[in-house]
Write a protein that holds these residues in place. Structure first.
Motif, PDB file in Angstrom:
ATOM      1  N   ILE A 144      -8.100   0.863   4.839  1.00 57.89           N
ATOM      2  CA  ILE A 144      -8.217   2.097   5.613  1.00 57.89           C
ATOM      3  C   ILE A 144      -7.027   3.036   5.375  1.00 57.89           C
ATOM      4  O   ILE A 144      -7.199   4.240   5.189  1.00 57.89           O
ATOM      5  N   PHE A 145      -5.814   2.479   5.349  1.00 56.21           N
ATOM      6  CA  PHE A 145      -4.616   3.320   5.373  1.00 56.21           C
ATOM      7  C   PHE A 145      -3.890   3.443   4.033  1.00 56.21           C
ATOM      8  O   PHE A 145      -2.940   4.219   3.937  1.00 56.21           O
ATOM      9  N   ALA A 146      -4.290   2.696   3.015  1.00 54.65           N
ATOM     10  CA  ALA A 146      -3.620   2.787   1.717  1.00 54.65           C
ATOM     11  C   ALA A 146      -4.343   3.762   0.808  1.00 54.65           C
ATOM     12  O   ALA A 146      -5.547   3.615   0.555  1.00 54.65           O
ATOM     13  N   GLY A 203       0.831  -1.202   0.000  1.00 52.76           N
ATOM     14  CA  GLY A 203       0.000   0.000   0.000  1.00 52.76           C
ATOM     15  C   GLY A 203       0.861   1.245   0.000  1.00 52.76           C
ATOM     16  O   GLY A 203       1.944   1.274   0.591  1.00 52.76           O
ATOM     17  N   ILE A 204       0.365   2.300  -0.654  1.00 52.36           N
ATOM     18  CA  ILE A 204       1.059   3.573  -0.711  1.00 52.36           C
ATOM     19  C   ILE A 204       0.541   4.470   0.419  1.00 52.36           C
ATOM     20  O   ILE A 204      -0.657   4.491   0.713  1.00 52.36           O
ATOM     21  N   ASP A 205       1.422   5.217   1.049  1.00 53.38           N
ATOM     22  CA  ASP A 205       1.046   6.018   2.213  1.00 53.38           C
ATOM     23  C   ASP A 205       0.132   7.190   1.838  1.00 53.38           C
ATOM     24  O   ASP A 205      -0.138   7.449   0.667  1.00 53.38           O
ATOM     25  N   ARG A 211       5.304   6.954  -0.886  1.00 54.11           N
ATOM     26  CA  ARG A 211       6.131   5.766  -0.684  1.00 54.11           C
ATOM     27  C   ARG A 211       5.275   4.597  -0.224  1.00 54.11           C
ATOM     28  O   ARG A 211       4.149   4.775   0.234  1.00 54.11           O
ATOM     29  N   VAL A 212       5.825   3.400  -0.352  1.00 58.84           N
ATOM     30  CA  VAL A 212       5.168   2.209   0.167  1.00 58.84           C
ATOM     31  C   VAL A 212       5.239   2.241   1.687  1.00 58.84           C
ATOM     32  O   VAL A 212       6.284   2.522   2.274  1.00 58.84           O
ATOM     33  N   SER A 213       4.125   1.985   2.335  1.00 65.09           N
ATOM     34  CA  SER A 213       4.027   2.083   3.778  1.00 65.09           C
ATOM     35  C   SER A 213       3.656   0.738   4.382  1.00 65.09           C
ATOM     36  O   SER A 213       2.782   0.036   3.866  1.00 65.09           O
ATOM     37  N   LEU A 214       4.310   0.350   5.486  1.00 62.95           N
ATOM     38  CA  LEU A 214       3.994  -0.905   6.166  1.00 62.95           C
ATOM     39  C   LEU A 214       2.567  -0.889   6.694  1.00 62.95           C
ATOM     40  O   LEU A 214       1.826  -1.864   6.546  1.00 62.95           O
ATOM     41  N   LEU A 215       2.149   0.230   7.300  1.00 59.10           N
ATOM     42  CA  LEU A 215       0.794   0.331   7.826  1.00 59.10           C
ATOM     43  C   LEU A 215      -0.236   0.209   6.710  1.00 59.10           C
ATOM     44  O   LEU A 215      -1.250  -0.494   6.845  1.00 59.10           O
TER      45      LEU A 215
END
Length: 207
Positions: free
Chosen positions: A197-199, A179-181, A186-190
């Motif tokens: 929800i977060f991507a 997923g992208i922040d 950038r690619v985000s772990l969350l």
């Protein structure tokens, strides 16, 4: 997104998903870039991964520019069946296209037909900030890159969970997901762990 392609000019040379997509493409692969635009991603795969890249786009100017970058591009409408044989490519890439076509499921199905593996990237309209915009009574302008609904060429709006419900996706296997922040940088772990929800946008590999 309201900007047209121009001869001799690149519309957007970098997007946060490009590095991740390239990292998922094996060296020397045959690749179809669906909706290739002006060939920036295809050129990256040719340059960095020694790939053989084919592509198509509805815009003939974009196709001309993609050819200049080494992509074997043709003019074709993604709403129609793809002019390629089954399993003709190692990888079929569909980047920032599903929101513009009449039937996203049909495009995913065609990508899985012509490619042994499909890499799909799409905006997630379940992103938390978009939900806030809707809560306050407005369709999310951030999702439309600042445009209003009547100004954008995007016609299909769906969440990550909606994507999982596509028949073509249900019949496939997701092997990777990122997923992208929220800043779309950038690619985000969350975002990868909780994409609905977060991507802001999601990248998946389907087989």
């Amino acid at each position: 997104h309201g900007k047209g392609y121009q001869l001799g000019k690149t519309l957007q040379s970098w997007r946060p998903q490009f590095d991740k997509i390239a990292s998922w493409v094996p060296e020397g692969s045959s690749v179809l870039d669906i909706g290739c635009g002006d060939g920036v991603l295809g050129a990256k795969l040719i340059r960095e991964k020694n790939c053989r890249v084919w592509g198509f786009d509805l815009d003939p100017i974009a196709v001309t520019e993609a050819k200049r970058k080494g992509v074997r591009a043709v003019t074709h409408d993604a709403n129609r069946p793809f002019p390629y044989k089954t399993n003709q490519f190692d990888i079929a890439v569909c980047n920032e296209l599903l929101e513009f076509v009449e039937n996203p499921n049909a495009v995913v199905s065609e990508a899985l037909r012509v490619g042994k593996t499909a890499i799909i990237e799409f905006p997630n309209f379940g992103f938390w900030f978009y939900r806030l915009e809707l809560l306050f009574g407005h369709f999310p302008r951030l999702a439309l890159y600042g445009h209003s609904v009547w100004e954008t060429r995007q016609t299909r709006f769906f969440t990550h969970e909606d994507f999982l419900s596509f028949p073509a996706v249900k019949n496939a296997h997701i092997t990777r997901l990122s997923g992208i922040d929220w800043k779309n940088r950038r690619v985000s772990l969350l975002a990868s762990q909780f994409p609905n929800i977060f991507a802001r946008s999601v990248i998946v590999t389907l087989t």
